[in-house]
Design an enzyme around this catalytic site. Structure first.
Site, PDB file in Angstrom:
ATOM      1  CD  GLU A 124     -27.611  15.755 -17.345  1.00 41.36           C
ATOM      2  OE1 GLU A 124     -28.022  14.612 -17.087  1.00 41.36           O
ATOM      3  OE2 GLU A 124     -27.438  16.621 -16.475  1.00 41.36           O
ATOM      4  CG  HIS A 156     -20.824  17.336 -13.681  1.00 43.82           C
ATOM      5  ND1 HIS A 156     -20.382  16.210 -13.021  1.00 43.82           N
ATOM      6  CD2 HIS A 156     -22.164  17.170 -13.842  1.00 43.82           C
ATOM      7  CE1 HIS A 156     -21.405  15.405 -12.800  1.00 43.82           C
ATOM      8  NE2 HIS A 156     -22.504  15.971 -13.292  1.00 43.82           N
ATOM      9  CD  GLU A 157     -24.427  19.783 -15.498  1.00 42.39           C
ATOM     10  OE1 GLU A 157     -25.057  18.996 -16.237  1.00 42.39           O
ATOM     11  OE2 GLU A 157     -24.395  19.660 -14.261  1.00 42.39           O
ATOM     12  CG  HIS A 192     -24.105  14.973 -17.895  1.00 44.25           C
ATOM     13  ND1 HIS A 192     -24.421  13.657 -17.635  1.00 44.25           N
ATOM     14  CD2 HIS A 192     -24.181  15.615 -16.692  1.00 44.25           C
ATOM     15  CE1 HIS A 192     -24.670  13.507 -16.344  1.00 44.25           C
ATOM     16  NE2 HIS A 192     -24.522  14.678 -15.747  1.00 44.25           N
ATOM     17  CD  GLU A 242     -25.288  12.848 -12.922  1.00 39.99           C
ATOM     18  OE1 GLU A 242     -24.164  13.390 -12.980  1.00 39.99           O
ATOM     19  OE2 GLU A 242     -26.298  13.337 -13.444  1.00 39.99           O
ATOM     20  CG  ASP A 258     -37.133  13.700  -8.064  1.00 36.89           C
ATOM     21  OD1 ASP A 258     -36.167  13.591  -8.842  1.00 36.89           O
ATOM     22  OD2 ASP A 258     -38.170  14.318  -8.347  1.00 36.89           O
ATOM     23  CE1 TYR A 313     -24.316  14.456 -10.147  1.00 37.87           C
ATOM     24  CE2 TYR A 313     -25.680  13.191  -8.639  1.00 37.87           C
ATOM     25  CZ  TYR A 313     -25.562  14.119  -9.647  1.00 37.87           C
ATOM     26  OH  TYR A 313     -26.684  14.715 -10.163  1.00 37.87           O
TER      27      TYR A 313
END
Length: 656
Positions: free
Chosen positions: A307, A331-332, A335, A354, A412, A420
């Site tokens: 995003e 979705h993006e 953001h 998310e 990560d 999400y």
């Protein structure tokens, strides 16, 4: 490898708590389970940074960068305009990772600095000491000269042989903690600033801001100047340079990509992006960023999208030739409010970014295609969540909604569908019990207005929720917060509208019944099923159909090779010939589950064409489950085409 990216607590420099602010002093009394878990200060400190970000306010950041394709490095200068918050502070601590730092200046005067030894995974702390504490003015400019190195985790470099145009390409991916590998910074979502960027390259450049001008330097390079007027954290910076062309896809939107993809991208996105923006504006409030452009990246791009403000980075797997994957753009786009305007203060609270974004994405899609579509998307997301948790090495730790990465664990490593989909399901549950969208929508506007351009933790969100719905306190008190937030595993399943799923479930159940009844020959099955069964299914329904077949524990497909092959033969046009990456991956998963050996090398070949971790990681896990030598040989051959983050995580998966 990431499995070793955990440091002892003795190596961790604990951030200094800031002075209590007004927000900290006026916290709502929450249910005991939430009150007991509340951090001592809000927003909670970020333990994934070595910087002393809490001592400074970043007013503005200037980036002056040079991209060298010959050397595969980015070098240049970053200048921060800073205000001291802690007047007694006499040093500046920044994050770096695999960087060379050449110079440091404060208000144009060179100062000494120390680059500490690297500690995985958070990098090397840069300590800057002015000659005396009094020399650090309350407002000052900090300028650093730097260069990336061959070990940089923020960038992926592709040579001309790895691109369709024969020209080199580079792109950044900074979330979660890789901004520090591109330039020295306060690499935390807790702090934000406006940005200007001047980026020099031999090839076109895109950036997470609005282009102001392009200057031809007369030496084969051009300098591209950008401005980002909305304050953003460092991880949202996005840079790409390569043989890029663009086309308009809406009144405030363009798509950028390699020349061979442009027509497909224009067709895939034209007309829909502006509808998404307008739908989102009605749900939240007007779009603040001016333009909304999309960069369709090269095949090795590791995520569905990123995003980056004004310039969403997207995977080429979105090009499905039927617009069926365009929800990723919703979705993006979402953001632009959740994550970019209102940001989690640390990666412990990633679900605030998310979970909210998935919720808004599905609200946007519902506004255009109907409420049943939202629920159908939620059903697919539920399956993704179940698959994600079942594949985790450490689900007890990483499947809780609120994480604890305070020991320096790499964010990560915690990346999964949990923030999400578990986050979405919590918000959907709250919407439902509080009275539906009519009651919940005013809260959406209030929440995003209250925290616009700020960073927060989960408990500030809960404070706001309980304050806004003070008249529904009993309803909120009755929520099983412990299960939703702190317990691992699947959350309570909401009741979804199954209108678009009923025919899918019915067909999957019919296949199961025929097989259980012993009707497993090709002739038997061709009498019971025809291609017409799914001719009216959209791609998402086909995805759910294949998911449901695999998840049915009553049918061991590896004992029914003929039935599996016949299914694929009957539905060849809709399934086997699909160009939608979501369907292609599910087809391979079905074939691997059935242990159809001819599919093993086919999956290995497909893994050479995609870089999106959503497919690459489970693809290797699937291959590894049936043919480990082939999985290892395939990864050995292909590992250098993948993004560094993807490469490291697949390596970790195969070593598990």
């Amino acid at each position: 490898m990431l499995s070793q990216f955990t440091r002892s607590l003795s190596c961790f420099v604990k951030p200094t708590p800031p002075k209590l602010n007004k927000l900290t002093r006026t916290m709502t009394v929450l249910p005991k389970i939430l009150q007991d878990a509340r951090p001592k200060v809000s927003p909670e400190l970020d333990y994934s940074t070595y910087s002393n970000y809490q001592n400074f306010k970043i007013n503005h950041t200037d980036l002056n960068l040079n991209i060298s394709f010959d050397d595969s490095i980015v070098n240049g200068f970053v200048t921060f305009n800073l205000n001291k918050i802690d007047k007694s502070c006499n040093e500046i601590r920044l994050d770096t990772s695999f960087l060379t730092v050449d110079s440091v200046e404060i208000d144009d005067a060179k100062v000494d600095f120390q680059l500490k030894d690297r500690l995985e995974p958070l990098g090397s702390q840069l300590i800057i000491n002015p000659p005396t504490a009094t020399s650090l003015n309350n407002e000052f400019n900090l300028k650093l000269g730097f260069s990336t190195t061959k070990d940089c985790t923020a960038l992926q470099w592709l040579n001309g042989e790895q691109t369709s145009s024969g020209k080199p390409y580079v792109f950044s991916q900074l979330e979660a903690i890789h901004a520090r590998a591109l330039f020295p910074c306060f690499d935390t979502p807790s702090v934000k600033s406006t940005f200007n960027a001047a980026i020099t390259s031999t090839l076109p450049v895109v950036f997470s801001g609005i282009e102001q001008s392009v200057v031809d330097n007369g030496n084969g390079t051009k300098t591209y100047n950008f401005k980002q007027s909305v304050p953003i954290p460092a991880y949202l910076i996005g840079i790409a340079s390569g043989d890029l062309v663009s086309g308009e896809i809406g009144p405030r939107s363009k798509v950028y990509t390699e020349p061979f993809r442009l027509k497909d991208c224009e067709w895939e996105f034209s007309g829909d992006v502006e509808k998404f923006i307008q739908a989102a504006e009605k749900i939240i409030f007007p779009y603040e960023w001016g333009t909304y452009d999309i960069l369709v990246n090269v095949n090795s791009y590791p995520y569905g999208g990123m995003e980056s403000p004004n310039m969403t980075f997207a995977t080429p797997t979105l090009i499905a030739y039927d617009k069926s994957n365009i929800d990723v753009i919703a979705h993006e786009l979402a953001h632009s409010w959740s994550g970019n305007l209102v940001t989690n203060c640390s990666w412990n609270h990633f679900w605030l970014n998310e979970g909210w974004t998935v919720y808004l994405e599905r609200r946007i899609v519902a506004a255009i295609h109907g409420e049943a579509t939202r629920h159908f998307s939620a059903l697919i997301g539920w399956n993704d969540l179940a698959n994600s948790i079942s594949a985790m090495k450490n689900p007890d730790r990483f499947s809780t909604l609120i994480q604890n990465l305070n020991d320096g664990t790499d964010p990560d490593e915690a990346f999964s569908s949990v923030p999400y989909e578990k986050g979405f399901n919590l918000l959907f549950h709250l919407e439902t019990i509080l009275g539906g969208p009519k009651e919940f929508d005013p809260f959406i506007k209030h929440y995003f207005t209250k925290f616009s351009k700020k960073s927060l933790d989960s408990y500030q969100f809960f404070d706001t929720l309980f304050e806004f719905f003070a008249d529904k306190r009993e309803i909120l008190d009755a929520v099983d917060w412990e299960t939703w937030l702190y317990k691992p595993g699947m959350p309570p399943k909401p009741k979804f509208i199954t209108t678009l799923a009923d025919n899918v479930y019915s067909l999957a159940e019919k296949w199961a019944t025929e097989i259980k009844n012993g009707n497993t020959t090709e002739d038997d099955l061709k009498q019971a099923f025809t291609a017409a069964d799914i001719k009216d299914f959209n791609s998402n329904q086909i995805v759910l159909f294949l998911d449901t077949l695999v998840q049915n524990k009553e049918i061991q497909w590896n004992n029914h090779h003929t039935a599996a092959k016949t299914l694929l033969k009957i539905y060849e046009d809709s399934i086997v010939k699909s160009r939608n990456a979501e369907v292609v991956f599910r087809t391979y998963r079905f074939e691997i589950t059935a242990q159809l050996k001819e599919s093993y090398p086919q999956l290995a070949e497909w893994l050479a064409t995609v870089g999106r971790m959503k497919f690459v990681r489970p693809g290797y896990r699937l291959l590894n489950s049936v043919d480990r030598p082939l999985a290892l040989a395939t990864f050995e051959k292909l590992q250098n085409i993948y993004h560094p983050i993807c490469k490291a995580l697949v390596k970790q998966d195969l070593e598990a």
